[in-house]
Each structure stands twice: as structure tokens, then as C-alpha cells.
Design a protein around this motif. Sequence first.
Motif, PDB file in Angstrom:
ATOM      1  N   GLN A  20     -45.775 -25.017  -8.821  1.00 55.31           N
ATOM      2  CA  GLN A  20     -46.405 -23.988  -8.003  1.00 55.31           C
ATOM      3  C   GLN A  20     -45.715 -23.904  -6.642  1.00 55.31           C
ATOM      4  OE1 GLN A  20     -49.050 -22.033  -9.102  1.00 55.31           O
ATOM      5  NE2 GLN A  20     -48.577 -23.036 -11.035  1.00 55.31           N
ATOM      6  N   VAL A  21     -45.478 -22.689  -6.185  1.00 57.07           N
ATOM      7  CA  VAL A  21     -44.850 -22.491  -4.886  1.00 57.07           C
ATOM      8  C   VAL A  21     -45.880 -22.800  -3.806  1.00 57.07           C
ATOM      9  CG1 VAL A  21     -43.771 -20.811  -3.343  1.00 57.07           C
ATOM     10  CG2 VAL A  21     -43.276 -20.738  -5.795  1.00 57.07           C
ATOM     11  N   LEU A  22     -45.503 -23.716  -2.899  1.00 58.87           N
ATOM     12  CA  LEU A  22     -46.399 -24.104  -1.813  1.00 58.87           C
ATOM     13  C   LEU A  22     -46.032 -23.451  -0.494  1.00 58.87           C
ATOM     14  CD1 LEU A  22     -46.694 -27.960  -2.391  1.00 58.87           C
ATOM     15  CD2 LEU A  22     -48.269 -26.169  -3.138  1.00 58.87           C
ATOM     16  N   GLU A  23     -44.731 -23.361  -0.210  1.00 61.52           N
ATOM     17  CA  GLU A  23     -44.292 -22.885   1.099  1.00 61.52           C
ATOM     18  C   GLU A  23     -43.038 -22.037   0.955  1.00 61.52           C
ATOM     19  OE1 GLU A  23     -44.503 -21.714   4.441  1.00 61.52           O
ATOM     20  OE2 GLU A  23     -45.871 -23.423   4.325  1.00 61.52           O
ATOM     21  N   THR A  24     -42.989 -20.943   1.700  1.00 63.51           N
ATOM     22  CA  THR A  24     -41.832 -20.045   1.632  1.00 63.51           C
ATOM     23  C   THR A  24     -41.144 -19.889   2.986  1.00 63.51           C
ATOM     24  OG1 THR A  24     -43.244 -18.119   1.975  1.00 63.51           O
ATOM     25  CG2 THR A  24     -42.767 -18.738  -0.308  1.00 63.51           C
ATOM     26  N   SER A  25     -41.529 -20.694   3.949  1.00 60.10           N
ATOM     27  CA  SER A  25     -40.913 -20.645   5.271  1.00 60.10           C
ATOM     28  C   SER A  25     -40.089 -21.913   5.489  1.00 60.10           C
ATOM     29  CB  SER A  25     -41.985 -20.546   6.361  1.00 60.10           C
ATOM     30  OG  SER A  25     -41.426 -20.835   7.624  1.00 60.10           O
ATOM     31  N   SER A  26     -38.784 -21.755   5.694  1.00 57.55           N
ATOM     32  CA  SER A  26     -37.943 -22.932   5.899  1.00 57.55           C
ATOM     33  C   SER A  26     -38.334 -23.676   7.176  1.00 57.55           C
ATOM     34  CB  SER A  26     -36.462 -22.553   5.918  1.00 57.55           C
ATOM     35  OG  SER A  26     -36.168 -21.718   7.000  1.00 57.55           O
ATOM     36  N   THR A  27     -38.835 -22.963   8.179  1.00 55.10           N
ATOM     37  CA  THR A  27     -39.285 -23.600   9.421  1.00 55.10           C
ATOM     38  C   THR A  27     -40.465 -24.535   9.151  1.00 55.10           C
ATOM     39  OG1 THR A  27     -38.579 -21.659  10.659  1.00 55.10           O
ATOM     40  CG2 THR A  27     -40.101 -23.157  11.770  1.00 55.10           C
ATOM     41  N   GLU A  28     -41.425 -24.069   8.369  1.00 51.71           N
ATOM     42  CA  GLU A  28     -42.590 -24.901   8.031  1.00 51.71           C
ATOM     43  C   GLU A  28     -42.190 -26.082   7.164  1.00 51.71           C
ATOM     44  OE1 GLU A  28     -45.711 -24.653   9.293  1.00 51.71           O
ATOM     45  OE2 GLU A  28     -44.789 -23.111  10.553  1.00 51.71           O
ATOM     46  N   VAL A  29     -41.265 -25.865   6.248  1.00 53.76           N
ATOM     47  CA  VAL A  29     -40.778 -26.961   5.402  1.00 53.76           C
ATOM     48  C   VAL A  29     -40.101 -28.013   6.272  1.00 53.76           C
ATOM     49  CG1 VAL A  29     -39.174 -27.594   3.549  1.00 53.76           C
ATOM     50  CG2 VAL A  29     -40.556 -25.517   3.343  1.00 53.76           C
ATOM     51  N   MET A  30     -39.283 -27.572   7.233  1.00 48.57           N
ATOM     52  CA  MET A  30     -38.605 -28.508   8.128  1.00 48.57           C
ATOM     53  C   MET A  30     -39.604 -29.321   8.945  1.00 48.57           C
ATOM     54  SD  MET A  30     -35.440 -28.916   7.853  1.00 48.57           S
ATOM     55  CE  MET A  30     -35.253 -29.883   9.337  1.00 48.57           C
ATOM     56  N   LYS A  31     -40.666 -28.681   9.416  1.00 47.30           N
ATOM     57  CA  LYS A  31     -41.697 -29.411  10.170  1.00 47.30           C
ATOM     58  C   LYS A  31     -42.300 -30.521   9.314  1.00 47.30           C
ATOM     59  CE  LYS A  31     -43.203 -25.594  13.148  1.00 47.30           C
ATOM     60  NZ  LYS A  31     -44.308 -24.650  13.389  1.00 47.30           N
ATOM     61  N   ALA A  32     -42.611 -30.189   8.068  1.00 47.52           N
ATOM     62  CA  ALA A  32     -43.208 -31.172   7.159  1.00 47.52           C
ATOM     63  C   ALA A  32     -42.229 -32.302   6.848  1.00 47.52           C
ATOM     64  CB  ALA A  32     -43.657 -30.492   5.871  1.00 47.52           C
ATOM     65  N   VAL A  33     -40.969 -31.965   6.613  1.00 49.71           N
ATOM     66  CA  VAL A  33     -39.949 -32.979   6.306  1.00 49.71           C
ATOM     67  C   VAL A  33     -39.734 -33.892   7.510  1.00 49.71           C
ATOM     68  CG1 VAL A  33     -37.490 -33.296   5.793  1.00 49.71           C
ATOM     69  CG2 VAL A  33     -38.819 -31.623   4.510  1.00 49.71           C
ATOM     70  N   GLU A  34     -39.697 -33.334   8.704  1.00 52.83           N
ATOM     71  CA  GLU A  34     -39.539 -34.151   9.912  1.00 52.83           C
ATOM     72  C   GLU A  34     -40.736 -35.078  10.104  1.00 52.83           C
ATOM     73  OE1 GLU A  34     -38.869 -31.160  12.892  1.00 52.83           O
ATOM     74  OE2 GLU A  34     -36.753 -30.935  12.329  1.00 52.83           O
ATOM     75  N   GLU A  35     -41.932 -34.582   9.821  1.00 47.44           N
ATOM     76  CA  GLU A  35     -43.137 -35.412   9.929  1.00 47.44           C
ATOM     77  C   GLU A  35     -43.091 -36.554   8.907  1.00 47.44           C
ATOM     78  OE1 GLU A  35     -46.452 -36.672  11.756  1.00 47.44           O
ATOM     79  OE2 GLU A  35     -45.291 -34.924  12.373  1.00 47.44           O
ATOM     80  N   ILE A  36     -42.661 -36.262   7.694  1.00 51.88           N
ATOM     81  CA  ILE A  36     -42.537 -37.299   6.665  1.00 51.88           C
ATOM     82  C   ILE A  36     -41.509 -38.338   7.089  1.00 51.88           C
ATOM     83  CG2 ILE A  36     -41.735 -37.729   4.298  1.00 51.88           C
ATOM     84  CD1 ILE A  36     -43.068 -34.994   3.578  1.00 51.88           C
ATOM     85  N   SER A  37     -40.401 -37.892   7.666  1.00 52.73           N
ATOM     86  CA  SER A  37     -39.365 -38.823   8.142  1.00 52.73           C
ATOM     87  C   SER A  37     -39.903 -39.730   9.238  1.00 52.73           C
ATOM     88  CB  SER A  37     -38.143 -38.054   8.656  1.00 52.73           C
ATOM     89  OG  SER A  37     -37.525 -37.363   7.608  1.00 52.73           O
TER      90      SER A  37
END
Length: 159
Positions: free
Chosen positions: A120-137
Motif C-alpha cells: 500500500q502506498v503510504l507517502e508520495t512526498s519525497s520531503t516527508e519521506v526524507m523527514k521520516a528517514v532522518e528521524e529513523i536514522s
Amino acid sequence: MNTQGKPRLAKFYEFRPVEKQQEIIRNVFAVLCSRPEHVSNFVDAESIFGADARLVYKHFATLYFVLIFDGSENELAMLDLIQVFVETLDKCFRNVCELDVVFNYSKMHTILDEIIFGGQVLETSSTEVMKAVEEISKLEAASSAINLVSKSVSSWRSR
């Protein structure tokens, strides 16, 4: 997959035995490498995946980015999803290349899981994905630091 047909990142959201996954990857590569460069990025994939299956791909440098989906999904939206994935990779790795995919396998899965999870598609904004990836890091770094502290404290206590 790269232009030689080697899968660099593959994720199946329906169970398939490993042998079947490898066969699917070979079939997809055979379809992609037989297509002329300046044709549509959309392929009818019924011969490989059965009725109502569609394949969309984008070729960047030495990599093919491929999504396979059913008729309930919009083809242009799926092409845009590939673009979001590639843009996010470019933000993470500064001009992503095949070696980034090979040597940062877990980060690649993290990025993909932020965009698509369980099919299932959760997110379509690369900016929002980057925020989540940075938070996970950040959380992973903090977790590593906590583990290092607890190990050093326990070794200090045993003296």
C-alpha cells in the motif's frame, strides 16, 4: 535491477518462493531489455503475472526502477511513485548510483518502506519521506549510543 539484469533491490508484497522470484526478475529483465529506448514506460504484464497485471518502469543511468501492480492502480501515479523514490534516493545519497543501492541496502529498504508498506502506498512526498528517514536514522544513532554506554558501564562495574 541494473542493465545487466542483476537485482539490486527487490521487494515482493505477495509470497513467492525464491525460485519464482528469480524467474519473475529474469522475465521482467527480458521484457525491459527487448524494448526500444523511446517507447512508453508502461508494459502490459499479463503474460508474466496473470490477468490485470501492469508494469511501469523508469530507466536512470545503469538502473531500472520497476513497479508491478494490478488494474486498480493508476499507471501515471505509479510512474510518479518511482520518481518520488528516485528523488528521495538523490536527497539521501547526492546523485544516487548503483553502488549506493548495493552498499546501503538497509537504508534503501527503510526509504521504500516509508513510501510503500505491505503493498500500500503510504507517502508520495519525497520531503516527508526524507523527514521520516532522518528521524529513523537519529533513533538508530541514539540506540547505538545507548548500547555503547551500557556495555562500557557493565565492563566498568566488573572491574
